[in-house]
Write a protein that holds these residues in place. Structure first.
Motif, PDB file in Angstrom:
ATOM      1  N   GLU A   8      -8.824   6.469   3.001  1.00 34.65           N
ATOM      2  CA  GLU A   8      -8.533   5.043   3.114  1.00 34.65           C
ATOM      3  C   GLU A   8      -9.513   4.303   4.032  1.00 34.65           C
ATOM      4  O   GLU A   8      -9.479   3.080   4.108  1.00 34.65           O
ATOM      5  CB  GLU A   8      -7.109   4.842   3.645  1.00 34.65           C
ATOM      6  CG  GLU A   8      -6.023   5.425   2.752  1.00 34.65           C
ATOM      7  CD  GLU A   8      -5.892   4.694   1.427  1.00 34.65           C
ATOM      8  OE1 GLU A   8      -5.935   3.454   1.427  1.00 34.65           O
ATOM      9  OE2 GLU A   8      -5.758   5.369   0.393  1.00 34.65           O
ATOM     10  N   ASN A  54     -10.803   2.507  -5.653  1.00 31.29           N
ATOM     11  CA  ASN A  54      -9.400   2.073  -5.827  1.00 31.29           C
ATOM     12  C   ASN A  54      -8.989   2.133  -7.290  1.00 31.29           C
ATOM     13  O   ASN A  54      -7.944   1.616  -7.667  1.00 31.29           O
ATOM     14  CB  ASN A  54      -9.189   0.665  -5.263  1.00 31.29           C
ATOM     15  CG  ASN A  54     -10.041  -0.379  -5.976  1.00 31.29           C
ATOM     16  OD1 ASN A  54     -10.812  -0.061  -6.889  1.00 31.29           O
ATOM     17  ND2 ASN A  54      -9.920  -1.624  -5.553  1.00 31.29           N
ATOM     18  N   GLY A  64      -1.378   5.291  -1.257  1.00 30.44           N
ATOM     19  CA  GLY A  64      -2.260   4.312  -0.648  1.00 30.44           C
ATOM     20  C   GLY A  64      -3.064   3.572  -1.698  1.00 30.44           C
ATOM     21  O   GLY A  64      -2.654   3.464  -2.864  1.00 30.44           O
ATOM     22  N   ASP A  65      -4.245   3.097  -1.313  1.00 35.40           N
ATOM     23  CA  ASP A  65      -5.069   2.283  -2.217  1.00 35.40           C
ATOM     24  C   ASP A  65      -6.298   2.994  -2.748  1.00 35.40           C
ATOM     25  O   ASP A  65      -6.882   2.554  -3.735  1.00 35.40           O
ATOM     26  CB  ASP A  65      -5.526   1.010  -1.491  1.00 35.40           C
ATOM     27  CG  ASP A  65      -4.361   0.123  -1.088  1.00 35.40           C
ATOM     28  OD1 ASP A  65      -3.426  -0.023  -1.900  1.00 35.40           O
ATOM     29  OD2 ASP A  65      -4.378  -0.404   0.041  1.00 35.40           O
ATOM     30  N   TYR A  66      -6.711   4.102  -2.106  1.00 34.98           N
ATOM     31  CA  TYR A  66      -7.989   4.711  -2.457  1.00 34.98           C
ATOM     32  C   TYR A  66      -7.863   6.219  -2.671  1.00 34.98           C
ATOM     33  O   TYR A  66      -6.943   6.866  -2.190  1.00 34.98           O
ATOM     34  CB  TYR A  66      -9.018   4.460  -1.341  1.00 34.98           C
ATOM     35  CG  TYR A  66      -9.353   3.010  -1.138  1.00 34.98           C
ATOM     36  CD1 TYR A  66     -10.320   2.377  -1.912  1.00 34.98           C
ATOM     37  CD2 TYR A  66      -8.692   2.256  -0.155  1.00 34.98           C
ATOM     38  CE1 TYR A  66     -10.622   1.033  -1.728  1.00 34.98           C
ATOM     39  CE2 TYR A  66      -8.994   0.919   0.047  1.00 34.98           C
ATOM     40  CZ  TYR A  66      -9.962   0.313  -0.749  1.00 34.98           C
ATOM     41  OH  TYR A  66     -10.255  -1.012  -0.563  1.00 34.98           O
ATOM     42  N   ASP A  68      -7.135  13.172  -3.434  1.00 33.29           N
ATOM     43  CA  ASP A  68      -6.389  12.343  -2.493  1.00 33.29           C
ATOM     44  C   ASP A  68      -5.476  13.222  -1.637  1.00 33.29           C
ATOM     45  O   ASP A  68      -5.215  14.383  -1.968  1.00 33.29           O
ATOM     46  CB  ASP A  68      -5.564  11.308  -3.258  1.00 33.29           C
ATOM     47  CG  ASP A  68      -5.251  10.066  -2.426  1.00 33.29           C
ATOM     48  OD1 ASP A  68      -5.642  10.024  -1.246  1.00 33.29           O
ATOM     49  OD2 ASP A  68      -4.612   9.144  -2.968  1.00 33.29           O
TER      50      ASP A  68
END
Length: 223
Positions: A36, A76, A82-84, A210
């Motif tokens: 992130e 992304n 999360g976002d990434y 991730d």
């Protein structure tokens, strides 16, 4: 007589058995576990050994000839949490698993025992093979690494019972490996573990990575 024996056997088998279960204690101070902290292309770095290094906070690619070096980016487009996530694509020459080596900065450990290293991953090719390696070093830059009898980097062995599953697919899946760090290793000064993800064997495959995690594994008795 046989009927009585069968009844006794059935009764014994039906008694509750204390099953072995495990508790997982996450290690603290692990850098950028969810990717992130830096969006965009991977940048050149100079603080870790090897030539042609590129990295993102907490992570680096060690080899200048890595099959994933030019494609690494924080995106992304996909994220398990999360976002990434980190996107990596092997190039057309990919044929050696270790040449797609993605390494986390060395992590200092305090206790010998069993550790679980895990990633959440997905892949454009379910036949692509990945692997988790865990090396040892004496310093936070990973320059003084433990070697085996052949002079090659020493890899921690799997905990027993061995349970490794590296089959990927289009959906997010946690892959993990449990390894054993011995008291002798720590007493010899090898206080840092260096987790790495190998994904260089299959050409033209896109991976999303991730939620990296390292946990100390402890036994507990089921009630």
């Amino acid at each position: 007589m046989k009927t009585l024996f069968a009844l006794l056997l059935t009764a014994l088998l039906s008694l509750p058995v204390a099953a072995q279960e495990w508790m997982y204690k996450p290690m603290k101070e692990i850098s950028n576990t969810g990717f992130e902290k830096q969006a965009g292309p991977i940048k050149p770095i100079s603080t870790f050994p090897g030539k042609g290094k590129k990295g993102v906070e907490g992570w680096y690619v060690k080899f200048s000839s890595s099959f994933v070096k030019e494609s690494l980016k924080v995106t992304n487009k996909e994220a398990f949490k999360g976002d990434y996530s980190l996107q990596a694509k092997t190039n057309g020459q990919a044929k050696e698993l270790y040449k797609g080596l993605l390494t986390h900065n060395p992590i200092k450990v305090k206790s010998p025992g069993r550790y679980r290293v895990s990633f959440w991953m997905k892949s454009s090719d379910p036949n692509a093979r990945v692997k988790i390696n865990v090396l040892l070093s004496k310093d936070e830059n990973g320059q003084v690494t433990k070697k085996n009898n052949q002079g090659k980097p020493f890899t921690l062995v799997d905990a027993k019972p061995k349970a490794v599953d590296y089959k990927l697919g289009a959906d997010w899946k946690m892959i993990s490996r449990q390894v054993v760090l011995t008291k002798k290793d720590i007493e010899a000064g090898y206080e840092y573990i260096n987790p790495a993800l190998l994904l260089g064997e299959t050409p033209n495959v896109t991976y999303y990575i991730d939620e990296f995690n390292v946990e100390y594994v402890m036994k507990k008795q089921a009630k």
